[in-house]
Design an enzyme around this catalytic site. Structure first.
Site, PDB file in Angstrom:
ATOM      1  N   SER A   1       0.863  -1.193   0.000  1.00 44.11           N
ATOM      2  CA  SER A   1       0.000   0.000   0.000  1.00 44.11           C
ATOM      3  C   SER A   1       0.890   1.230   0.000  1.00 44.11           C
ATOM      4  O   SER A   1       2.112   1.133   0.193  1.00 44.11           O
ATOM      5  CB  SER A   1      -0.908   0.025   1.234  1.00 44.11           C
ATOM      6  OG  SER A   1      -0.147   0.349   2.383  1.00 44.11           O
TER       7      SER A   1
ATOM      8  N   TYR B   1      -0.048  -1.474  10.545  1.00 43.69           N
ATOM      9  CA  TYR B   1      -0.483  -1.687   9.158  1.00 43.69           C
ATOM     10  C   TYR B   1       0.628  -1.322   8.179  1.00 43.69           C
ATOM     11  O   TYR B   1       0.944  -2.087   7.261  1.00 43.69           O
ATOM     12  CB  TYR B   1      -1.729  -0.850   8.883  1.00 43.69           C
ATOM     13  CG  TYR B   1      -2.192  -0.902   7.450  1.00 43.69           C
ATOM     14  CD1 TYR B   1      -2.832  -2.028   6.951  1.00 43.69           C
ATOM     15  CD2 TYR B   1      -1.977   0.179   6.585  1.00 43.69           C
ATOM     16  CE1 TYR B   1      -3.254  -2.082   5.627  1.00 43.69           C
ATOM     17  CE2 TYR B   1      -2.399   0.132   5.269  1.00 43.69           C
ATOM     18  CZ  TYR B   1      -3.034  -0.996   4.793  1.00 43.69           C
ATOM     19  OH  TYR B   1      -3.441  -1.053   3.486  1.00 43.69           O
ATOM     20  N   ALA B   2       1.232  -0.145   8.357  1.00 44.61           N
ATOM     21  CA  ALA B   2       2.289   0.298   7.451  1.00 44.61           C
ATOM     22  C   ALA B   2       3.466  -0.667   7.471  1.00 44.61           C
ATOM     23  O   ALA B   2       4.034  -0.996   6.426  1.00 44.61           O
ATOM     24  CB  ALA B   2       2.740   1.712   7.822  1.00 44.61           C
TER      25      ALA B   2
ATOM     26  N   SER C   1       3.369  -3.865   8.209  1.00 49.95           N
ATOM     27  CA  SER C   1       2.977  -5.118   7.552  1.00 49.95           C
ATOM     28  C   SER C   1       3.045  -4.996   6.041  1.00 49.95           C
ATOM     29  O   SER C   1       3.455  -5.933   5.344  1.00 49.95           O
ATOM     30  CB  SER C   1       1.565  -5.534   7.992  1.00 49.95           C
ATOM     31  OG  SER C   1       0.556  -4.735   7.391  1.00 49.95           O
ATOM     32  N   LYS C   2       2.678  -3.838   5.523  1.00 52.99           N
ATOM     33  CA  LYS C   2       2.678  -3.657   4.072  1.00 52.99           C
ATOM     34  C   LYS C   2       4.094  -3.417   3.532  1.00 52.99           C
ATOM     35  O   LYS C   2       4.384  -3.765   2.378  1.00 52.99           O
ATOM     36  CB  LYS C   2       1.736  -2.514   3.689  1.00 52.99           C
ATOM     37  CG  LYS C   2       0.269  -2.851   3.945  1.00 52.99           C
ATOM     38  CD  LYS C   2      -0.135  -4.129   3.227  1.00 52.99           C
ATOM     39  CE  LYS C   2      -1.575  -4.505   3.413  1.00 52.99           C
ATOM     40  NZ  LYS C   2      -1.935  -5.740   2.683  1.00 52.99           N
TER      41      LYS C   2
END
Length: 249
Positions: free
Chosen positions: A142, A155-156, A158-159
């Site tokens: 992302s 989240y960041a 993980s991406k």
């Protein structure tokens, strides 16, 4: 736009919603054979029926929680029994979370990593041995994974991890002519972004050079291209799909 994906055997996770559902519809219209995976069995069945009506050669469903390693193993057995192999792997299932780093409990971090990274790793470990030479894998990063995102550190991270995973796999399967690429969607109108869009969707659209937010179908079309022979020399690429919202490479 249509791509020549007739008879290609594809596994798509997260297929009950959003980008994965749009991708399933597009591959179905191109005549692919599909194994659709999601935790929500009811919505998955709806997607499957829509794909059959769109022209898919074959549609199978597998409802499971892919953070369960046994479920991933069973998926491999299911793919072998129903498709006798694999050509395309699109692990699109993922979640987002919003928590400042100083307030983030371990459970928040672990849940996002388990779904967004660990399950993707296990899917590749289980399914790559089933993949025919010349196959294609499309993983999901992302804009947050490329640039970071305050308030969404898990989240960041993980991406960002997905980019490292994908580019590592490239070096392991390239001699089999298996390509591994990454899409990095920006602000796309999906359930995952509903909370953000409710607060500042108009602002995000105004900040985007194209003057609007993205649609799931616009990401699906890039995925279909990466799965097709038209992208036969595209490998290890990170493709931003954000309307120019972030200009950094």
């Amino acid at each position: 736009m249509k791509w020549d994906l007739e008879h290609r055997r594809a596994v798509i996770t997260g297929a009950a919603n959003g980008i994965a559902r749009a991708t399933a519809h597009l591959l179905a219209s191109d005549g692919a054979r599909l194994v659709l995976v999601d935790l929500d069995a009811d919505k998955l069945a709806i997607t499957a029926e829509q794909c059959r009506k769109s022209g898919a050669e074959q549609v199978e469903t597998f409802a499971a929680d892919l953070t369960d390693g046994d479920a991933v193993h069973r998926l491999g057995e299911f793919v072998t029994s129903t498709m006798d192999g694999l050509d395309l792997l699109i692990p699109a299932a993922g979640i987002i979370g919003r928590e400042p780093i100083v307030e983030m409990p371990d459970e928040h971090w672990d849940r996002i990593m388990n779904i967004n990274v660990r399950a993707v790793f296990q899917l590749n470990r289980e399914l790559l041995p089933l993949m025919a030479d010349g196959g294609s894998v499309v993983l999901f990063s992302s804009d947050a994974g490329r640039r970071g995102s305050p308030g969404k550190a898990a989240y960041a991270t993980s991406k960002a991890a997905i980019i490292g995973l994908a580019r590592s796999i490239v070096g392991e399967v390239g001699r089999r002519q298996i390509r591994v690429n990454i899409v990095a969607p920006g602000f796309i109108d999906t359930r995952m972004n509903a909370e953000t869009f409710a607060v500042k969707g108009d602002v995000l659209a105004e900040e985007t050079p194209l003057g609007r937010n993205g649609r799931p179908e616009e990401v699906a079309s890039v995925i279909a291209f990466l799965c097709s022979d038209a992208a036969s020399f595209v490998n290890g690429a990170v493709v931003p799909i954000n309307g120019g919202h972030y200009m950094a490479g």
